[in-house]
Design an enzyme around this catalytic site. Structure first.
Site, mmCIF file in Angstrom:
data_model
loop_
_atom_site.group_PDB
_atom_site.id
_atom_site.type_symbol
_atom_site.label_atom_id
_atom_site.label_comp_id
_atom_site.label_asym_id
_atom_site.label_seq_id
_atom_site.Cartn_x
_atom_site.Cartn_y
_atom_site.Cartn_z
ATOM 1 N N HIS A 54 3.059 93.793 114.000
ATOM 2 C CA HIS A 54 4.456 93.452 113.762
ATOM 3 C C HIS A 54 4.994 94.310 112.618
ATOM 4 O O HIS A 54 4.228 94.773 111.759
ATOM 5 C CB HIS A 54 4.590 91.974 113.408
ATOM 6 C CG HIS A 54 4.285 91.056 114.542
ATOM 7 N ND1 HIS A 54 4.827 89.797 114.628
ATOM 8 C CD2 HIS A 54 3.498 91.198 115.639
ATOM 9 C CE1 HIS A 54 4.391 89.198 115.726
ATOM 10 N NE2 HIS A 54 3.579 90.031 116.353
ATOM 11 N N GLU A 56 6.673 93.697 109.876
ATOM 12 C CA GLU A 56 6.397 93.242 108.514
ATOM 13 C C GLU A 56 4.939 93.477 108.136
ATOM 14 O O GLU A 56 4.640 93.900 107.017
ATOM 15 C CB GLU A 56 6.727 91.740 108.370
ATOM 16 C CG GLU A 56 8.194 91.417 108.565
ATOM 17 C CD GLU A 56 8.571 91.086 110.016
ATOM 18 O OE1 GLU A 56 9.583 90.412 110.203
ATOM 19 O OE2 GLU A 56 7.855 91.510 110.952
ATOM 20 N N CYS A 84 8.381 85.895 112.051
ATOM 21 C CA CYS A 84 7.657 84.918 112.848
ATOM 22 C C CYS A 84 6.580 84.283 111.955
ATOM 23 O O CYS A 84 6.363 84.740 110.824
ATOM 24 C CB CYS A 84 7.032 85.602 114.062
ATOM 25 S SG CYS A 84 5.628 86.679 113.644
ATOM 26 N N CYS A 87 4.100 86.864 110.502
ATOM 27 C CA CYS A 87 4.674 87.718 109.459
ATOM 28 C C CYS A 87 4.963 86.941 108.186
ATOM 29 O O CYS A 87 4.766 87.449 107.077
ATOM 30 C CB CYS A 87 5.918 88.417 109.981
ATOM 31 S SG CYS A 87 5.531 89.560 111.324
#
Length: 157
Positions: A54, A56, A84, A87
């Site tokens: 992801h 992040e 999410c 993250c």
């Protein structure tokens, strides 16, 4: 919010938009400390076949490598979309001071990235989860922790 916050968010959004044009997901993030970007990331889940890639998480990895430590205390993660649970947990483990996001989870769900199932799952009894998470204590279960505690040169975490 400050004009600097908006500028950093704009950079995260630009990374996300460029990533879509490059075949990636619509997420981008920058890690900023003392007014300097120390890490950036774009969602690479499908490109790299890595469900943890992801934006992040990749920005945090890059920032930690750049400054040579696992702690991002004093830093802010600016992300194109509300983090999410994965993250958000990464931001907590990295010890960032703040997270600032642009789009929210409703925007993400509209684009097909609905995290509500995870938020709902974490609020439910683990015994009802579709994926069993089972503990099984073996005689050597605490050996790695004991080894860590006995190591005189360990980094405090």
């Amino acid at each position: 919010m400050t004009p600097d916050d908006e500028s950093w968010l704009s950079q995260a959004i630009a990374l996300a938009t460029a990533n879509v044009a490059d075949g990636g997901g619509p997420f981008g993030a920058v890690v900023v400390r003392a007014g300097v970007v120390i890490g950036a990331g774009q969602n690479r889940v499908t490109r790299d076949n890595d469900p943890t890639a992801h934006a992040e998480v990749l920005a945090i990895r890059a920032a930690c490598q750049a400054i040579g430590t696992f702690s991002l205390a004093g830093a802010t993660v600016y992300t194109s979309c509300e983090p999410c649970p994965l993250c958000l947990a990464a931001c907590l483990w990295a010890r960032v001071d703040r997270v600032v996001f642009a789009a929210d989870r409703t925007d993400a769900a509209r684009a097909g990235f609905d995290d509500s199932v995870f938020y709902d799952l974490f609020e439910s009894d683990p015994a009802t989860w579709p994926m069993p998470v089972l503990g099984h204590r073996v005689p050597t279960a605490s050996t790695p922790m004991d080894a860590w505690l006995a190591r005189p040169t360990r980094d405090e975490y």
